[in-house]
Design an enzyme around this catalytic site. Structure first.
Site, mmCIF file in Angstrom:
data_model
loop_
_atom_site.group_PDB
_atom_site.id
_atom_site.type_symbol
_atom_site.label_atom_id
_atom_site.label_comp_id
_atom_site.label_asym_id
_atom_site.label_seq_id
_atom_site.Cartn_x
_atom_site.Cartn_y
_atom_site.Cartn_z
ATOM 1 N N LYS A 178 62.472 52.223 64.888
ATOM 2 C CA LYS A 178 63.336 51.892 63.758
ATOM 3 C C LYS A 178 64.768 51.981 64.221
ATOM 4 O O LYS A 178 65.079 52.738 65.150
ATOM 5 C CB LYS A 178 63.123 52.881 62.609
ATOM 6 C CG LYS A 178 63.466 52.316 61.247
ATOM 7 C CD LYS A 178 62.390 51.364 60.777
ATOM 8 C CE LYS A 178 62.421 51.051 59.325
ATOM 9 N NZ LYS A 178 61.118 50.514 58.901
HETATM 10 N N1 GLU Z 1 60.702 46.883 58.096
HETATM 11 C C1 GLU Z 1 59.308 46.600 57.893
HETATM 12 C C2 GLU Z 1 58.512 47.897 57.802
HETATM 13 O O1 GLU Z 1 59.039 48.936 57.495
HETATM 14 C C3 GLU Z 1 58.760 45.619 58.914
HETATM 15 C C4 GLU Z 1 58.874 46.049 60.338
HETATM 16 C C5 GLU Z 1 58.506 44.957 61.348
HETATM 17 O O2 GLU Z 1 58.104 43.879 60.950
HETATM 18 O O3 GLU Z 1 58.630 45.234 62.540
HETATM 19 O O4 GLU Z 1 57.320 47.898 57.941
#
Ligand code: GLU
Length: 426
Positions: free
Chosen positions: A116
């Site tokens: 993240k």
């Molecule tokens: N931000 C989204 C999540 O929390 C998608 C993450 C992604 O597609 O890599 O799952």
């Protein structure tokens, strides 16, 4: 399925996302008898980068924000996870969100680890041109950290496909050729996947319907309240309404509306486009975001931010089912209260995995340079998510676990197995 007795009294609430994530891991580790060495490895992010993000404002002055990118685990594949622009996003929150990504990818069994990133910026205070310069500088600062085989960012709170395009371009300019697989959730014109935009909402719908089926409830007989009207909540309200659910409450950051007979999401979208918020939508009762969580409904879907259901309001939740579309909306202690009250909680790492699942499809399509139809994307998404739901549900039944414990058992278990199979370096 387990209704947790409160035989161990609740301690002081651990209300930060990182504390919640650690408590969930520790509980799963204990339940499944995880080897202590692997447990210890999984409690710590593999690596974290903190970067300074200086950029030029439109008036010529300089602004600097702090950015982060955390790789929680890369044992099953490249790190994967979104990028969040939010003034409150810090290292601890990003660590929690990265850890949840690791379990999420493992629960739906896609070959990624968890990551993240965040920049502590309020995008509302900046022009699009300023955001572009800031995003490109952030991308340059994390350049050695990312890549199709290393770490693949994606949209998250306050980031969108245009921002992904800037990251893809910044990375590609540095490589000297086009690298679409470095980010997902980008526009279709540069290698994005059809269906990615609505994938998280669609996945939430599949998980809600799978839950209703197992609980013997019909789609058309349930009422739903949705907190959040961003990328996930807005489209979800429309999908559920179209499928025949009665959507009784919707909110955005400013506040929300409630109507017992059911709201019309399309009319709400129109109002929001004109007024800038759901607030003031005529023909429905105004409610606050806190009140939304406590409305009389069958299914509550928190689709906004972390830690909104805490020990302070868990006693007042009236829904029979809570489907976590947001990451970490229920604190560890509040979760126990909901379980004890017999509320069926379907956890985030399962419910909102549709986004990263279609991100995986996007990455696969980019690598193969061969693109699928929207129906192919949606059908494969449904298959993966329904399989994951069944696995979690069956394990919860077999081992007398909550859905969250079962999802963590499976997610943590797959990552632990990969660690044990690969062995400890050196
Ligand atoms: N931000 C989204 C999540 O929390 C998608 C993450 C992604 O597609 O890599 O799952």
């Amino acid at each position: 399925m387990k209704i947790q007795p409160l035989e161990v009294p609740l301690g002081p609430e651990r209300d930060s996302a990182w504390e919640t994530a650690l408590a969930q891991l520790d509980e799963a580790a204990e339940l499944m008898g995880l080897a202590p060495g692997v447990h210890e490895i999984l409690r710590t992010p593999k690596r974290a980068l903190i970067v300074s993000v200086p950029f030029r404002m439109d008036d010529g002055s300089t602004r600097v924000y702090e950015g982060t990118r955390v790789h929680h685990n890369v044992t099953r594949g490249p790190a994967k996870g979104g990028l969040r622009f939010h003034p409150m996003v810090g290292l601890d929150e990003t660590k929690a969100l990265a850890m949840w990504m690791t379990w999420k990818c493992a629960v739906v069994d896609i070959p990624f680890g968890g990551a993240k990133g965040g920049v502590a910026v309020d995008p509302k205070n900046h022009s699009r041109a300023e955001l572009e310069r800031m995003t490109r500088r952030y991308a340059s600062e994390i350049l050695p950290f990312i890549g199709p085989e290393r770490d693949i960012p994606a949209p998250d709170m306050n980031t969108d496909e245009e921002i992904m395009a800037w990251i893809m371009d910044t990375y590609s300019q540095n490589q000297g050729y086009s690298v679409p697989g470095v980010v997902t959730g980008k526009p279709v014109s540069i290698g994005g996947s059809k269906g990615r935009g609505g994938a998280t909402s669609r996945g939430v719908m599949y998980m809600l319907f799978a839950t209703l089926k197992r609980r013997g409830l019909g789609i058309e007989e349930v009422s739903v309240a949705i907190q959040g009207h961003g990328k996930v909540g807005g489209f979800l309200a429309q999908l559920l309404h179209d499928a025949g659910c009665r959507v009784v409450a919707i909110s955005d950051v400013e506040g929300g509306v409630y109507k017992e007979r059911g709201l019309d999401p399309e009319a709400i979208n129109r109002h929001k486009r004109e007024a800038g918020s759901i607030v003031g939508y005529p023909g429905a009762d105004p409610i606050t975001n806190e009140e939304l969580l406590e409305v009389d409904c069958d299914c509550l879907i928190p689709a906004a931010i972390e830690s909104v259901i805490t020990v302070k309001n868990a006693d007042r939740i009236r829904a029979r089912v809570v489907c976590e579309a947001a990451n970490g909306p229920v604190t560890f202690e509040a979760d126990r209260i909901l379980q004890e009250r017999g509320i069926f909680v379907v956890p985030d790492i399962l419910v909102n995995a549709g986004g990263v699942t279609v991100s995986y499809f996007e990455w696969v399509q980019d690598i193969q340079a061969y693109f699928w139809t929207e129906d192919e994307v949606n059908d494969r998404l449904r298959l993966i998510m329904e399989k994951a739901f069944d696995e979690v549900y069956e394990l919860a039944l077999a081992k007398d676990l909550t859905m969250r414990q079962a999802a963590h058992w499976i997610g943590v278990g797959r990552v632990a197995e990969a660690h044990l199979t690969r062995g400890l370096f050196p």
